[in-house]
Design an enzyme around this catalytic site. Structure first.
Site, short mmCIF file in Angstrom:
data_model
loop_
_atom_site.label_atom_id
_atom_site.label_comp_id
_atom_site.label_asym_id
_atom_site.label_seq_id
_atom_site.Cartn_x
_atom_site.Cartn_y
_atom_site.Cartn_z
N GLU B 214 39.24 42.39 19.16
CA GLU B 214 40.51 42.00 19.80
C GLU B 214 40.86 42.85 21.00
O GLU B 214 41.27 42.34 22.04
CB GLU B 214 41.66 42.05 18.79
CG GLU B 214 41.74 40.84 17.86
CD GLU B 214 40.80 40.94 16.67
OE1 GLU B 214 40.18 42.01 16.48
OE2 GLU B 214 40.68 39.95 15.93
N HIS B 283 48.67 40.42 6.60
CA HIS B 283 48.52 39.13 7.28
C HIS B 283 49.83 38.36 7.35
O HIS B 283 49.82 37.16 7.62
CB HIS B 283 47.47 38.26 6.56
CG HIS B 283 46.07 38.67 6.82
ND1 HIS B 283 45.55 39.87 6.37
CD2 HIS B 283 45.06 38.06 7.48
CE1 HIS B 283 44.28 39.96 6.74
NE2 HIS B 283 43.96 38.89 7.42
#
Lengths: 336, 481
Positions: B214, B283
């Protein structure tokens, strides 16, 4: 310094033509400008006219001068915060750079960037970045755009031996090789990441090998010898321009001053610094070569120094006399 | 010609220091780089180097002297010619202005003709934005208008997922510099199938599978945006973008400012934000407030499919870095979308989605669904709620909220994010600042609970704002039991 070494990944032609006399003189003059500019910057810092952090490039001049001789208007340059030399080598105006250092409206970032954050759209200099290693994905992205548009451009992405241990550098290496991006990673190994030597921070101190597991060729270059840098840079940029993907050059160099202006540099001896200055200085070294090869006389070089000092003095004077930015500039340039 | 050697400042905070030791004596020849003296600052002992060439003249401050003020003369340097220019002469009489040689530097005399933005142009009162820092978000005094949907326009039902895909496809068709990069966006057709069919239409030059990296691909996208492209960077979820937040904030958001307006970063970072279902703490997080905090970004968080499409198209065309917060649970919801060739919505404009008289309820993203449901139930109990879908979180459309609060005199904010420094906190502050005299009750926040998201179904439910929470808050500000 021992013979330059190469990482054993790809067969690259090692022969590169030597620089001609005119180019050597330009190298000398460009290096001297960076030296005199940063000496003056250090002095203005001492007078309180430059604030915050100020990282001087003194000692490392051969790296950027030798590399920049291989790039043209279609190419990009990006580096970290020891960036004054890169800007001057890109052809940016010493007045604009110095007045950014003093935080004035006439600076390249209108006084809003400072020593570490300067840019020139015209000269394709993309900064000037303050977070160690963050410029490496950015430089890889500059190259991505070149490849996407197939425009023949190359991105020179400079970083130091300290940044070479940042994870995002390896994320970038991976993508650059995966997508064959035209980026030369120039590792300026000045031996100290602030106060920590390469040996104390790096399990593998031979940084040119860092691309091996990505199949990126790398080689070690004597970064105190502008001709060696120039030749290696030519090979690397041609490699990239031919569509072969990225290339790593580890420049063995040395900074004479502290990491920043406020660094007392107690992690190395005065003798070490003096030895480098006296025996390995890139400017002194080239000056002697110019004289011995009959390319320039001592008087010519002295005259050049005088001219450069004048240029730098004018830049300093301009930077001191220019006004600070208007208060209304606080809220400009935030969004388009 | 002789010049003064001045006591240097050798740290950002030094005002005076001790001249610990002279390493040269009167009469010594020096050249640039030679160490002249050791100086003790507030932090350390530093070596002080010569910049100019010459011969040391009189030493004015003997070694061992403490409290030597920065910029006071400590010695004289006898130069051989004019090249050892005196630093102190810089501060002397002003000489004639030196003309600037460079082409792309903005000279002091001629500032860029960039229109002045932010509060200074909005004609605020004397405290002004310099003091309060309010509304410098770049929207200025611009009036944003929603494009008119012509009467009789056919409405088609589509999911938010399809709306987002269509927005990207339409923009990629009209501009070759737009490309999509992210994990699983190409061959897999998107981890949540948002990019379905894009690889087939646009090929692997423009729809690119990224390695799981990322920070690297976010930074690569920013570099590509600096260099003329318009990247759409998909994060599989915003949870993973924390690996990349340095590139988003330090590189994407700040570079235009740091470069005095020279650098441009037209990039869209997008992906699902906020809790999904039963995926646990790492998450399930709402980043609305995180990114809304950052000057230089625009932050969009739509609910309806038409807004998702029109705002994503606007985001891709916008010259600034955009944070586009989607929601996994909303991807599959269907809404009517006007069938128009090119419907681009204004960024920075909230919408009143239900007019009402008694209380203003503000939400964004999936919580818009909650407040719609709550409003139905409140109506049955005689409370007529006005609902506002913020759609954009930065720049925040405070005007629409304030106008509504002046009518209803009450405000409830609803979001899934944590309560401290939340979007609701900001709205409460703005309402108190701009509509204090109109308020009949304290502004009230309904938020996610101040805990990491638990896994157990009952605890997860408890951690998230519910329709009942909204109803209770609305009743409370209306002083109804």
């Amino acid at each position: 310094m021992s013979e330059p070494r190469k990482a054993v990944v790809a067969g690259v032609n090692t022969s590169a033509p030597a620089a001609n006399s005119l180019l050597l003189k330009t190298f000398y003059s460009d290096m001297l400008l960076i030296r005199r500019f940063d000496e003056r910057a250090g002095q203005l810092y001492g007078m309180g006219l430059i604030g915050g952090f100020c990282h001087l490039y003194i000692g490392q001049e051969a790296v950027v001068v030798g590399m920049q001789a291989n790039v043209g208007p279609q190419d990009q340059v990006i580096t970290a915060y020891r960036d004054h030399g890169h800007m001057l080598a890109c052809g940016m105006d010493p007045k604009g750079v110095m007045s950014e250092l003093t935080g004035r409206a006439s600076g390249y970032s209108k006084g809003k960037g400072g020593s570490m954050h300067m840019f020139s759209g015209e000269k394709r200099f993309f900064g000037g970045h303050g977070i160690v290693g963050a410029q490496v994905p950015l430089g890889t992205g500059l190259a991505f755009a070149d490849r996407y548009q197939n425009n023949g451009g190359v991105s020179l992405t400079y970083f130091g031996d300290g940044a070479a241990n940042q994870g995002q550098v390896y994320e970038s290496f991976n993508m650059a090789q995966l997508w064959k991006l035209p980026v030369v990673y120039v590792i300026e190994n000045n031996h100290y990441a602030m106060g920590t030597s390469v040996e104390r921070s790096s399990a593998e101190p031979q940084l040119f090998k860092r691309g091996v597991s990505f199949n990126i060729p790398g080689e070690e270059v004597d970064g105190m010898d502008v001709e060696a840098v120039h030749a290696a840079g030519r090979k690397a940029t041609e490699w990239c321009r031919s569509g072969n993907g990225p290339y790593i050059l580890e420049m063995k160099t040395y900074r004479y001053r502290g990491h920043s202006m406020s660094d007392p540099a107690k992690y190395r001896t005065r003798e070490e610094v003096q030895t480098m200055r006296e025996k390995r200085d890139p400017i002194e070294h080239l000056g002697q070569k110019l004289i011995s090869r009959g390319i320039a006389t001592e008087d010519e070089l002295k005259g050049l120094d005088k001219e450069i000092r004048l240029t730098v003095n004018m830049a300093a004077e301009f930077a001191i006399e220019s006004p600070e930015p208007e208060l209304s500039e606080l809220f400009t340039d935030m969004v388009a | 010609m002789s010049t003064q050697i001045l006591m240097p400042a050798l740290s950002p905070t030094m005002e005076e220091g001790k001249l610990a030791k002279w390493l040269v004596k009167e009469g010594d020849a020096v050249k640039s780089g030679d160490i002249l003296a050791e100086i003790e600052t507030d932090k350390a002992t530093m070596e002080f180097e010569a910049v100019d060439e010459g011969r040391i003249g009189k030493i004015l401050v003997p070694e061992g002297t403490e409290g030597v003020k920065v910029n006071s003369p400590i010695a004289m340097l006898e130069g051989d010619d004019e090249r050892s220019s005196s630093p102190s002469s810089f501060q002397g009489k002003p000489s004639s202005r030196i003309e600037f040689g460079g082409g792309d530097v903005h000279s002091a005399a001629k500032p860029l003709p960039e229109p002045l933005r932010g509060s200074t142009s909005s004609g605020k009162s004397s405290t002004g934005a310099f003091a309060s820092g309010l509304d410098p978000q770049g929207q200025g005094g611009k009036t944003l208008t929603e494009p008119e949907v012509p009467e009789g326009t056919e409405m088609v039902t589509m999911t938010v997922r399809e709306a987002l895909r269509d927005a990207m496809a339409e923009e990629m068709r009209r501009d070759d510099t737009v490309f999509l990069l992210g994990e699983e966006v190409a061959q897999y057709q998107g981890a949540y199938k948002v990019s379905q069919g894009l690889l087939e239409e646009f090929g692997d030059r423009r729809v690119i599978d990224a390695p799981i990296t990322e920070q690297g691909f976010a930074g690569l996208g920013v570099g590509a945006a600096f260099n003329g492209l318009r990247p759409i960077i998909e994060f599989m979820t915003w949870n993973f973008a924390m690996q990349a937040i340095d590139q988003i904030v330090n590189s994407a958001a700040k570079t235009r400012y740091m470069s005095g307006g020279q650098m441009h970063c037209p990039i869209v970072f997008r992906g699902p934000n906020g809790p999904a279902s039963r995926v646990g703490a790492q998450h399930s997080q709402d980043y609305s407030a995180w990114y809304a905090h950052v000057p230089g970004l625009k932050v969009i968080a739509p609910y309806f499919a038409a807004d998702a499409k029109g705002l994503l198209k606007a985001a891709i065309r916008d010259p600034n870095p955009i944070i586009f917060l989607e929601n996994e649970i909303l991807y599959g919801r269907s809404f009517p979308v006007p069938k128009l060739d090119d419907c681009v919505l204004p960024i920075g404009k909230a919408r009143v989605i239900r007019p009402g008289a008694h209380v203003t309820i503000v939400a964004h993203s999936i919580c818009v669904g909650l407040i719609l449901e709550a409003a139905e139930k409140l109506a049955a109990e005689g409370i007529d709620a006005e609902l506002i879908d913020l759609r954009t979180l930065r720049p925040l459309d405070t005007d629409t909220v304030i106008e509504s609060v002046k009518k209803t005199n009450r405000v409830v904010t609803v979001e899934q994010g944590w309560p401290i420094c939340s979007i609701g906190s900001e709205i409460a502050s703005q309402v108190v600042d701009k509509a204090f005299d109109w308020l009949d009750a304290p502004p009230t926040k309904v938020t996610g609970k101040d805990v990491p998201m638990p896994y157990a179904a009952n605890l997860e439910k408890l951690a998230l704002p519910s329709v009942d929470d909204v109803i209770a808050a609305a009743k409370a500000v209306c002083y109804r039991a």
